[in-house]
Design an enzyme around this catalytic site. Structure first.
Site: not given
Ligand code: NDP
Length: 311
Positions: A226, A274
């Site tokens: 993002r 995007h």
């Molecule tokens: P998930 O919720 O499965 O994974 C998020 C990861 O980020 C987890 O490992 C989580 O840690 C980690 N995380 C969250 N907050 C923190 C923090 N404060 N510090 C450290 N680590 C953190 O999400 P997805 O993998 O499914 O998707 C990730 C992002 O990709 C989405 O939120 C979206 O913004 C983006 N996206 C973009 C797309 C595009 O076309 N550009 C398409 C789809 C998604 P933990 O494992 O410990 O919870």
């Protein structure tokens, strides 16, 4: 009584999703469900949801058992105070595969310095031998559904991959780190950094000037996560100083990225609109139907969002 399932997303999405959703509902024995773009709020059992939809006040949806987000990112709905129903985000095999394809493709572009030949077909015989993948450390910030799959794919190609997440993970073939100290370690030797974190108050400007400084000279940033994860001014000045070699950005604070934004014209920035990955109607419909099946069977929903964490 047949279920009432409101499709709260655009007409375009309805065209793409109606048939696969009906098929997936039929597969779970809900073929007679009333799936529609408009259903009186008090009669809706489930909402298939895009945060850009007209539904912004969830209070009238008194019998709704769950809101099933069509996208992986939930920053557009998670802070909605009227939403008291369970909220599930999208985890879809098609979306994951699309992200793996995009991330691997852009990583390989920078790893091989493909541009050197693609952009410079000018009669000069430029011999450039890139290091091998095992000599190119890659760091992925975020080890969720997408980050982990991308990390495993890159590790499979031979890259030494470090993954960083909020909670400590243990993924075969990846060096997994967490916490502030882990972030410093994760950045300090990363030649390519891929951001796959959600947008939350904790992740805003995570890649700021101090953290960009930790990266080795010439490191490449790839952001399909993002826009707000990166401090744009800090990135632009790190690109201008040469400390950061290139940034490939798919997501921005403002989308579409305004035509006058410096990223468009910057020689060291690649902008993609995007498109890193999209939810795929066929596979996503099965995920939505599975959650409806669970709701009807009294089983816990999958992919629930933790409101306190914001993702
Ligand atoms: P998930 O919720 O499965 O994974 C998020 C990861 O980020 C987890 O490992 C989580 O840690 C980690 N995380 C969250 N907050 C923190 C923090 N404060 N510090 C450290 N680590 C953190 O999400 P997805 O993998 O499914 O998707 C990730 C992002 O990709 C989405 O939120 C979206 O913004 C983006 N996206 C973009 C797309 C595009 O076309 N550009 C398409 C789809 C998604 P933990 O494992 O410990 O919870």
């Amino acid at each position: 009584m047949p279920l009432n399932i409101l499709f709260a997303a655009s007409e375009d999405r309805w065209q793409a999703y109606e048939a696969p959703l009906r098929e997936a509902l039929s597969d779970i024995g809900q073929g007679d469900a009333n799936l529609a773009l408009d259903i009186p709020a008090a009669e809706v059992d489930y909402i298939v949801y895009a945060p850009s939809s007209e539904v912004q006040d969830f209070m009238p949806y008194t019998r709704t058992k769950a809101v099933l987000n069509l996208w992986a990112g939930v920053e557009g709905v998670v802070g909605n105070d009227t939403l008291t129903q369970p909220l599930a985000r999208m985890v879809d095999d098609g979306l994951t595969q699309g992200m793996v394809d995009w991330v691997v493709g852009h990583t390989m572009r920078h790893h091989l310095n493909t541009d050197l030949h693609v952009m410079n077909q000018d009669g000069k015989w430029r011999r450039y031998v890139p290091p091998l993948a095992p000599d190119r450390p890659v760091t992925i910030l975020g080890l969720g559904a997408l980050g982990r799959a991308c990390g495993e794919a890159l590790a499979g190609l031979g890259f030494p991959v470090t993954g960083w997440s909020r909670s400590q993970k243990d993924v075969e073939g990846l060096r997994c780190l967490s916490g502030d100290e882990g972030l410093v370690q994760a950045l300090s030797d990363a030649q390519i950094v891929i951001l796959l974190l959600p947008q939350t108050p904790d992740t805003e400007n995570l890649l700021n000037a101090a953290r960009l400084d930790l990266l080795p000279e010439g490191a490449v940033i790839i952001n399909p996560g993002r826009g707000p994860l990166i401090d744009d001014d800090a990135l632009l000045s790190a690109l201008d100083s040469g400390h950061i070699g290139h940034a490939t950005l798919d997501v921005f604070r403002e989308e579409p990225l305004p035509a006058e934004h410096p990223y468009w014209a910057h020689p060291k920035v690649t902008v993609t609109p995007h498109i890193a990955s999209e939810t795929r109607p066929k596979s996503a419909s099965r995920v939505i139907a599975e959650n409806i099946r669970r709701g009807e069977a009294g089983e816990p929903f999958v992919h629930l969002v933790d409101r306190s964490l914001g993702y």
